[in-house]
Write a protein that holds these residues in place. Structure first.
Motif, PDB file in Angstrom:
ATOM      1  N   PHE A  91     -12.475   4.502  11.847  1.00 23.09           N
ATOM      2  CA  PHE A  91     -11.019   4.368  11.863  1.00 23.09           C
ATOM      3  C   PHE A  91     -10.622   4.026  13.298  1.00 23.09           C
ATOM      4  N   HIS A  92      -9.807   2.984  13.440  1.00 23.00           N
ATOM      5  CA  HIS A  92      -9.475   2.512  14.782  1.00 23.00           C
ATOM      6  C   HIS A  92      -8.044   2.857  15.153  1.00 23.00           C
ATOM      7  N   PHE A  93      -7.891   3.426  16.340  1.00 18.91           N
ATOM      8  CA  PHE A  93      -6.571   3.684  16.906  1.00 18.91           C
ATOM      9  C   PHE A  93      -6.315   2.664  18.021  1.00 18.91           C
ATOM     10  N   LYS A  94      -5.299   1.851  17.828  1.00 19.99           N
ATOM     11  CA  LYS A  94      -4.866   0.915  18.862  1.00 19.99           C
ATOM     12  C   LYS A  94      -3.588   1.496  19.464  1.00 19.99           C
ATOM     13  N   ILE A  95      -3.635   1.831  20.740  1.00 21.82           N
ATOM     14  CA  ILE A  95      -2.498   2.499  21.369  1.00 21.82           C
ATOM     15  C   ILE A  95      -1.966   1.626  22.500  1.00 21.82           C
ATOM     16  N   ASP A  96      -0.725   1.177  22.344  1.00 16.26           N
ATOM     17  CA  ASP A  96      -0.037   0.428  23.390  1.00 16.26           C
ATOM     18  C   ASP A  96       0.777   1.421  24.217  1.00 16.26           C
ATOM     19  N   ILE A  97       0.557   1.397  25.533  1.00 12.98           N
ATOM     20  CA  ILE A  97       1.157   2.378  26.433  1.00 12.98           C
ATOM     21  C   ILE A  97       2.103   1.666  27.389  1.00 12.98           C
ATOM     22  N   TYR A  98       3.360   2.073  27.368  1.00 15.06           N
ATOM     23  CA  TYR A  98       4.360   1.533  28.288  1.00 15.06           C
ATOM     24  C   TYR A  98       4.538   2.552  29.401  1.00 15.06           C
ATOM     25  N   THR A  99       4.239   2.119  30.624  1.00 17.55           N
ATOM     26  CA  THR A  99       4.113   3.063  31.719  1.00 17.55           C
ATOM     27  C   THR A  99       4.638   2.462  33.016  1.00 17.55           C
ATOM     28  N   ASP A 100       4.918   3.324  33.974  1.00 24.07           N
ATOM     29  CA  ASP A 100       5.190   2.869  35.329  1.00 24.07           C
ATOM     30  C   ASP A 100       4.427   3.760  36.291  1.00 24.07           C
ATOM     31  N   THR A 101       3.910   3.151  37.326  1.00 26.76           N
ATOM     32  CA  THR A 101       3.060   3.863  38.278  1.00 26.76           C
ATOM     33  C   THR A 101       3.855   4.740  39.235  1.00 26.76           C
ATOM     34  N   VAL A 102       5.181   4.765  39.118  1.00 27.87           N
ATOM     35  CA  VAL A 102       5.982   5.684  39.923  1.00 27.87           C
ATOM     36  C   VAL A 102       6.605   6.782  39.068  1.00 27.87           C
ATOM     37  N   CYS A 103       6.193   6.888  37.810  1.00 29.12           N
ATOM     38  CA  CYS A 103       6.698   7.943  36.920  1.00 29.12           C
ATOM     39  C   CYS A 103       5.640   9.026  36.759  1.00 29.12           C
ATOM     40  N   PRO A 104       5.879  10.231  37.265  1.00 24.25           N
ATOM     41  CA  PRO A 104       4.869  11.295  37.154  1.00 24.25           C
ATOM     42  C   PRO A 104       4.581  11.698  35.716  1.00 24.25           C
ATOM     43  N   PHE A 105       5.567  11.552  34.829  1.00 24.07           N
ATOM     44  CA  PHE A 105       5.305  11.849  33.422  1.00 24.07           C
ATOM     45  C   PHE A 105       4.284  10.865  32.844  1.00 24.07           C
ATOM     46  N   SER A 106       4.237   9.647  33.382  1.00 29.78           N
ATOM     47  CA  SER A 106       3.228   8.688  32.935  1.00 29.78           C
ATOM     48  C   SER A 106       1.829   9.154  33.323  1.00 29.78           C
ATOM     49  N   HIS A 107       1.704   9.725  34.519  1.00 29.42           N
ATOM     50  CA  HIS A 107       0.415  10.260  34.955  1.00 29.42           C
ATOM     51  C   HIS A 107      -0.005  11.427  34.064  1.00 29.42           C
TER      52      HIS A 107
ATOM     53  N   MET B 285       5.205   7.698  50.205  1.00 28.83           N
ATOM     54  CA  MET B 285       6.198   6.652  50.036  1.00 28.83           C
ATOM     55  C   MET B 285       5.931   5.872  48.744  1.00 28.83           C
ATOM     56  N   THR B 286       7.008   5.304  48.212  1.00 28.98           N
ATOM     57  CA  THR B 286       6.889   4.482  47.013  1.00 28.98           C
ATOM     58  C   THR B 286       8.026   3.487  46.998  1.00 28.98           C
ATOM     59  N   GLY B 287       8.044   2.648  45.975  1.00 28.90           N
ATOM     60  CA  GLY B 287       9.085   1.638  45.862  1.00 28.90           C
ATOM     61  C   GLY B 287       8.844   0.784  44.638  1.00 28.90           C
ATOM     62  N   ASN B 288       9.171  -0.487  44.727  1.00 31.04           N
ATOM     63  CA  ASN B 288       9.012  -1.398  43.591  1.00 31.04           C
ATOM     64  C   ASN B 288       7.546  -1.442  43.149  1.00 31.04           C
ATOM     65  N   SER B 289       7.339  -1.273  41.856  1.00 32.26           N
ATOM     66  CA  SER B 289       5.966  -1.142  41.334  1.00 32.26           C
ATOM     67  C   SER B 289       5.419  -2.431  40.737  1.00 32.26           C
ATOM     68  N   ARG B 290       6.124  -3.543  40.887  1.00 33.26           N
ATOM     69  CA  ARG B 290       5.714  -4.798  40.231  1.00 33.26           C
ATOM     70  C   ARG B 290       4.294  -5.199  40.605  1.00 33.26           C
ATOM     71  N   ASP B 291       3.934  -5.114  41.887  1.00 31.78           N
ATOM     72  CA  ASP B 291       2.585  -5.515  42.305  1.00 31.78           C
ATOM     73  C   ASP B 291       1.509  -4.635  41.673  1.00 31.78           C
ATOM     74  N   SER B 292       1.793  -3.348  41.519  1.00 32.68           N
ATOM     75  CA  SER B 292       0.801  -2.465  40.900  1.00 32.68           C
ATOM     76  C   SER B 292       0.567  -2.852  39.445  1.00 32.68           C
TER      77      SER B 292
END
Length: 270
Positions: A15-31, A109-116
């Motif tokens: 049985f296969h689980f395909k999980i799409d994850i929407y995340t941002d590298t500056v959101c601690p809840f994502s971690h 420090m942090t900021g715009n996460s587009r490059d990550s």
């Protein structure tokens, strides 16, 4: 005497689980959501064999901010609007982190996460084909740890180039900087962000879509994920293959403190 009938045995497909994850590298809840989900996957052992594939999608919380614009803890102030609310959230996050034996560093420090996110797309193109996706998971773990535990500025191209070298994406930091300065995969990140908002309806991260059918909003405890995996596997095959009443079903439970980070329309940094 007629020949004995031949017994044919077939091995059921995993049985296969395909999980799409929407995340941002500056959101601690994502971690924390990453740690929770991977913990659940590692401990899930149903009678039927299962496989998992994870795909990470960009969602930029601070689209107008510049790199290295503020400390991580201060950035959360923009999300939750008030110092009192932010203090409560940071305490809550610190408590959650302790359950995974990690400690957040709010001073980096942090900021715009587009490059990550560009770097994540590059890592996926290199590592996702692996059946276990171990290299991709290690890369995501390294990126989250850098941002939230080590106080490294993941909006800095210098930091990202070094992380790319550590992951084996680049031979040298100079090669990494050259790739980042080229703007490669930037348009793909922008298109994915628009798709997440307009087509998928993502409004906060982390958000998950399981098997292109089940929506899971916010970070969930590993126990909740295990229950969700079991529930999904028990659904009738006809519903699992498309259509049916379960289309777009919201699964999981809402965290008392939100369990996610929402986009904020901050002014352009000067």
């Amino acid at each position: 005497m007629p020949p004995s009938p031949t017994t044919i045995t077939t091995t059921p497909q995993p049985f296969h689980f395909k999980i799409d994850i929407y995340t941002d590298t500056v959101c601690p809840f994502s971690h924390l959501g990453f740690l929770s989900l991977t913990t659940a996957i590692s401990s899930f052992s149903p009678p039927t064999s299962v496989t998992f594939s994870l795909t990470y999608h960009p969602y930029i919380l601070y689209p107008n901010s510049r790199p290295s614009s503020r400390k991580l803890g201060a950035a959360l102030t923009y999300i939750y609007s008030s110092h009192t609310r932010t203090t409560s959230i940071l305490t809550h996050l610190d408590n959650l982190a302790s359950t995974y034996n990690i400690k957040f560093n709010w001073e980096g420090m942090t900021g715009n996460s587009r490059d990550s996110h560009r770097l994540i797309l590059l890592a996926q193109s290199r590592f996702q084909a692996s059946p276990t996706q171990q290299d991709l998971r290690r890369f995501m773990s390294r990126l989250y740890q850098a941002s939230f535990q080590r106080g490294r500025d993941i909006s800095s191209r210098q930091t990202l180039a070094k992380l790319g070298v550590e992951a084996g994406l680049f031979g040298t930091v100079d090669k990494g900087l050259e790739w980042l300065d080229s703007g490669a995969l930037g348009e793909e990140v922008d298109k994915e962000c628009e798709k997440a908002k307009r087509e998928i309806g993502v409004r906060a991260v982390p958000s998950y879509v399981v098997n292109e059918k089940y929506v899971v909003g916010g970070m969930q405890d590993p126990v909740v994920w295990l229950s969700l995996f079991d529930k999904i596997m028990r659904q009738p095959t006809s519903q699992l293959q498309g259509g049916g009443e379960q289309k777009g079903e919201q699964l999981g439970r809402r965290e008392e403190h939100g369990g996610n980070c929402r986009v904020v329309a901050v002014q352009n940094d000067t």
